[in-house]
Write a protein that holds these residues in place. Structure first.
Motif, short mmCIF file in Angstrom:
data_model
loop_
_atom_site.label_atom_id
_atom_site.label_comp_id
_atom_site.label_asym_id
_atom_site.label_seq_id
_atom_site.Cartn_x
_atom_site.Cartn_y
_atom_site.Cartn_z
N VAL A 223 6.04 54.39 -7.08
CA VAL A 223 6.40 54.21 -8.49
C VAL A 223 7.51 53.19 -8.66
N GLU A 224 8.60 53.33 -7.93
CA GLU A 224 9.75 52.45 -8.17
C GLU A 224 9.46 51.02 -7.76
N ALA A 225 8.60 50.81 -6.78
CA ALA A 225 8.21 49.44 -6.43
C ALA A 225 7.35 48.83 -7.52
N LEU A 226 6.54 49.64 -8.18
CA LEU A 226 5.74 49.14 -9.30
C LEU A 226 6.62 48.68 -10.45
N PHE A 227 7.73 49.39 -10.67
CA PHE A 227 8.59 49.11 -11.82
C PHE A 227 9.90 48.42 -11.44
N ALA A 228 9.96 47.86 -10.25
CA ALA A 228 11.17 47.13 -9.86
C ALA A 228 11.42 45.98 -10.84
N LYS A 229 12.67 45.74 -11.16
CA LYS A 229 13.02 44.70 -12.13
C LYS A 229 12.57 43.32 -11.65
N GLY A 230 12.19 42.50 -12.61
CA GLY A 230 11.86 41.12 -12.30
C GLY A 230 10.38 40.88 -12.10
#
Length: 344
Positions: A223-230
């Motif tokens: 999940v967090e890699a999908l929504f990482a900034k940038g």
């Protein structure tokens, strides 16, 4: 554990659920018509009051809508914008650079094409189809978005919607199913997302297609890699999980259970009337074959055109199913032969 079978027929409870009013649906010129006929996803959280706060989506338009489920009543609440009329520069990741959709005209940014909803505190997630248009064969870049909506403990929107293109990148590179990404849905078994679930830090995309032999597929991502900034490329891990669900069947929706198992609704991968709508349980942490709970009894009369498209748990051994092509999803409750939760 008792042995259940896909041949077990699940019949809806006699007492119906009622929608108090109408769920909203996109109309002409971006107006909102009442009485959605294309509900395609739902996820809920259980509040302290005993009522369920849910988010539903239909497969047209740019919005999702909150609802409250209390006993056998469904009360529509506020609708929220998932995307605008134009691409948002803040959307994480980048669009895929290559498409094999049958219509090679310039892609457009139009409706979200929402196909699935998940809840994992403190977010609701809504996934687009990530596929070519089934009828038009065109690519709408707006369908290549995964959105998440921050909510408070009562399920009310707390901050702005966040969006990402990175799920498309994961799908394009996924083992076995990647070659089907952005190919024609009908003639090429093209990849098409129709369900989503989130368990802890993992997101599971349920694919209606491709369906290969007796296997349908989940694609897992961080999940967090999908929504990482940038706008950098996806930097997490992923895996493709085959599910043995029957010839010609694909995943039509997913719902995450409290213990990390997934409730899986399957149905025709294409338009095969002989393929039944069936419920399974699957534990992605353990793998193996999914456990069949039973097949939904065919709808009759004026409701016979309904296609089971969305499922959510509403009790220890009860689920609520919404049907595409029927007004407001014509929700029906089913009792299943397994414990889905230890709570209410």
């Amino acid at each position: 554990m008792p042995a259940f079978s896909a041949e077990t027929i699940l019949t809806p409870e006699d007492k119906p659920f009622r929608v108090e009013g109408d769920l909203k649906a996109p109309g002409k010129d971006d107006t909102e018509a009442a009485g959605a006929h294309d509900i395609s996803g739902i996820a809920c959280l259980l509040r302290d009051s005993g009522k369920r706060r849910c988010l539903v989506v239909n497969d047209e338009g740019r919005k999702a809508q909150f609802v409250t489920i209390d006993d056998r009543s469904i009360e529509p609440k506020a609708a929220i914008d998932l995307i605008g009329k134009e691409p948002d520069a803040a959307t994480h990741g980048r669009l895929p650079t290559e498409s094999h959709c049958p219509d090679r005209s310039k892609p457009k940014f139009k409706e979200f094409d929402g196909e699935g909803v998940a809840y994992a505190a403190p977010y609701f997630y809504v996934v687009g189809s990530h596929g070519c248009g089934r009828k038009s064969g065109k690519l709408k870049t707006s369908s290549l978005i995964l959105a998440r909506i921050p909510v408070d403990g009562d399920g009310k929107q707390a901050e702005a919607v966040e969006t990402t293109y990175r799920l498309g990148e994961v799908l394009a590179g996924a083992k076995t199913v990647g070659p089907y990404f952005l190919r024609g849905l009908n003639e090429a078994n093209g990849l098409n997302v129709e369900g989503v679930a989130v368990v802890r830090d993992r997101l599971y995309a349920g694919l209606r297609a491709p369906s290969i032999g007796t296997q349908a597929f989940l694609v897992e991502a961080e999940v967090e890699a999908l929504f990482a900034k940038g706008h950098d490329a996806y930097r997490g891990t992923s895996r493709t999980i085959p599910l043995k669900v029957g010839e010609g069947a694909g995943i039509r929706d997913l719902s995450a259970l409290d213990d990390g198992r997934l409730l899986v609704l399957t149905g025709p991968a294409q338009e095969q009337p002989e393929v039944a709508y069936t419920l399974f349980l699957f534990d992605p942490a353990k793998g193996g074959d999914p456990q069949p709970l039973g097949t939904l009894a065919k709808l009759e009369g004026s409701d016979s055109a309904g296609k089971a498209e969305a499922v959510t748990v509403i009790g220890r051994d009860r689920v609520l199913v919404f049907f595409d092509s029927l007004k407001n999803g014509a929700p029906r409750a089913y009792k299943v032969p397994a414990a889905l939760t230890s709570g209410r």
